[in-house]
Write an enzyme that holds these catalytic residues in place. Structure first.
Site, short mmCIF file in Angstrom:
data_model
loop_
_atom_site.label_atom_id
_atom_site.label_comp_id
_atom_site.label_asym_id
_atom_site.label_seq_id
_atom_site.Cartn_x
_atom_site.Cartn_y
_atom_site.Cartn_z
N ALA A 66 0.70 -1.20 0.07
CA ALA A 66 0.14 -0.05 -0.05
C ALA A 66 0.84 1.12 0.02
CB ALA A 66 -1.00 0.06 1.26
N GLY A 110 0.49 -4.87 0.78
CA GLY A 110 -0.73 -5.01 0.08
C GLY A 110 -0.26 -5.62 -1.36
N GLU A 113 -0.63 -9.36 -0.80
CA GLU A 113 -2.12 -9.43 -0.52
C GLU A 113 -2.92 -9.40 -1.77
OE1 GLU A 113 -2.16 -6.12 2.27
OE2 GLU A 113 -2.93 -7.66 3.98
N GLU A 133 4.43 -4.96 7.23
CA GLU A 133 3.66 -3.84 7.97
C GLU A 133 4.31 -3.77 9.29
OE1 GLU A 133 2.27 -6.16 6.02
OE2 GLU A 133 0.90 -5.37 4.72
N1 CAA Z 1 4.55 3.10 -0.71
C1 CAA Z 1 5.19 4.32 -1.12
N2 CAA Z 1 6.07 4.44 -1.81
C2 CAA Z 1 6.93 3.46 -2.03
C3 CAA Z 1 6.59 1.94 -1.43
C4 CAA Z 1 5.27 2.00 -0.72
N3 CAA Z 1 4.90 0.81 -0.27
N4 CAA Z 1 7.57 1.14 -1.66
C5 CAA Z 1 8.49 1.96 -2.42
N5 CAA Z 1 8.27 3.19 -2.31
C6 CAA Z 1 8.84 4.20 -3.04
C7 CAA Z 1 10.36 4.79 -2.25
O1 CAA Z 1 9.82 5.51 -1.22
C8 CAA Z 1 10.93 5.30 -3.33
O2 CAA Z 1 10.60 6.48 -3.48
P1 CAA Z 1 11.48 7.84 -3.82
O3 CAA Z 1 12.35 7.42 -4.84
O4 CAA Z 1 10.66 8.99 -4.02
O5 CAA Z 1 12.38 7.74 -2.41
C9 CAA Z 1 10.77 4.46 -4.46
O6 CAA Z 1 9.50 3.68 -4.44
C10 CAA Z 1 11.70 3.21 -4.61
O7 CAA Z 1 11.83 2.55 -3.63
P2 CAA Z 1 13.10 2.31 -2.71
O8 CAA Z 1 14.33 3.48 -3.05
O9 CAA Z 1 12.97 2.07 -1.25
O10 CAA Z 1 13.90 1.01 -3.42
P3 CAA Z 1 14.75 -0.07 -3.13
O11 CAA Z 1 15.26 -0.98 -4.14
O12 CAA Z 1 15.89 0.45 -2.23
O13 CAA Z 1 13.69 -1.15 -1.91
C11 CAA Z 1 12.09 -1.81 -1.09
C12 CAA Z 1 12.75 -1.60 -2.26
C13 CAA Z 1 12.69 -3.13 -0.12
C14 CAA Z 1 10.79 -2.60 -1.62
C15 CAA Z 1 11.59 -0.72 -0.34
O14 CAA Z 1 10.93 0.07 -1.09
C16 CAA Z 1 10.39 -1.03 0.82
O15 CAA Z 1 10.69 -1.42 1.82
N6 CAA Z 1 9.28 -0.48 0.54
C17 CAA Z 1 8.18 -0.83 1.51
C18 CAA Z 1 7.58 -2.00 1.72
C19 CAA Z 1 6.46 -2.21 2.75
O16 CAA Z 1 6.57 -1.78 3.83
N7 CAA Z 1 5.39 -2.43 2.28
C20 CAA Z 1 4.02 -2.51 3.12
C21 CAA Z 1 3.23 -1.39 2.90
S1 CAA Z 1 1.95 -1.27 4.12
C22 CAA Z 1 0.53 -2.10 3.47
O17 CAA Z 1 0.82 -2.77 2.35
C23 CAA Z 1 -0.62 -2.26 4.31
C24 CAA Z 1 -1.65 -3.28 3.78
O18 CAA Z 1 -1.52 -4.49 4.35
C25 CAA Z 1 -2.94 -2.68 3.13
#
Ligand code: CAA
Length: 259
Positions: A66, A110, A113, A133
């Protein structure tokens, strides 16, 4: 087909392909993305030419979850009123046509999911699944504690949801989350071939098989067996069923007509 901002929707023969298209944000699933997915599923489900729906992302990410940037400022009442779960998730899970998630790269939160809302997950060897999460001080909200637990069991679901660690494609296949692993450069080709094969089957029989399998998650065995038996009997009202059996006996390919 409607125009979309965050996804690309194409029909490839009898397969409707939804490609998540927010590459700079690793296909983060904003409310807008979920709304578009739901609208695309509405369109594809209403289209008689489509027999199977494929959801995919990019090489690097199916979807990294998400949209954290969108969610960060929200409070309880925003999330409660928005009914986040219902927007896109429920629509994909409610789709009566078979659905396949073709996953390369990250399928997190998400994203994992969304993949689990589909009937089949085909993973590239680069796929990584997880429910991180907990690292954000929250928990999965659209099936990560429920569908994941049913798919891979309590211990592994707890492991993923409590540590936030990712599992690779091999572990996901071993655990029963994904149906098969294919080389990353063959992902779309293989997923499309599977989708075309499904779309070539009797459409109502495929919908009934899907309905019966999904019942296995909701009902005690005797109840599920009852549903299966009733649906099985119903197939005997289908032209495709009499044609399918006649084709077998006559050693030819069946021509499925029911829509
Ligand atoms: N939401 C918003 N932006 C996101 C994102 C997310 N879930 N995942 C990645 N991005 C963005 C980053 O912020 C980054 O943006 P900027 O260039 O503006 O900084 C861009 O995408 C590229 O990401 P990274 O620089 O972080 O890329 P990476 O290769 O270094 O890492 C990753 C990849 C490990 C997937 C890392 O991006 C990450 O940990 N993402 C978040 C994963 C996460 O926590 N997901 C759960 C979300 S909560 C949820 O989903 C709730 C639910 O159940 C409904």
């Amino acid at each position: 087909m409607a125009m979309f901002e965050f996804i690309i929707v194409e029909s490839k023969g009898p397969v409707g392909v939804i490609t998540l298209n927010r590459p700079k944000m690793l296909n983060a699933l904003s409310f807008g993305v979920f709304r578009e997915i739901a609208a695309a599923v509405d369109d594809l489900e209403a289209d008689d030419k489509i027999g199977c729906i494929l959801i995919t992302g990019s090489e690097k990410a199916f979807a990294a979850g998400a949209d954290i940037k969108e969610m960060q400022p929200k409070g309880f009442i925003d999330m409660f009123n928005s009914d986040f779960t219902a927007i896109g998730g429920d629509r994909v899970a409610r789709c009566r046509k078979p659905t396949i998630a073709a996953v390369a790269g990250y399928a997190l939160g998400g994203g994992c999911e969304l993949a689990m809302m589909c009937d089949i997950i085909i993973a590239a060897d680069t796929a990584k699944f997880g429910q991180p999460e907990i690292t954000l001080g929250t928990i999965p909200g659209i099936g990560g504690t429920q569908r994941l637990t049913r798919a891979i069991g309590k211990s592994k679901a707890m492991d993923l949801c409590l540590t936030g660690r990712m599992m690779d494609a091999a572990e996901a296949e071993r655990s029963g989350l994904v149906s098969r692993i294919v080389p990353a450069d063959k992902l779309l080709e293989e997923a499309l071939a599977a989708a075309e094969k499904i779309a070539s089957m009797s459409r109502p029989a495929a919908a009934m098989a899907k309905e019966a399998i999904n019942r296995a998650f909701e009902t005690p065995l005797a109840e599920g067996m009852n549903v299966e038996r009733n649906l099985f009997h119903s197939t005997f009202a289908l032209e495709d069923r009499s044609e399918g059996m006649a084709a077998f006996i006559e050693k030819r390919k069946p021509v499925n007509k029911n829509r």
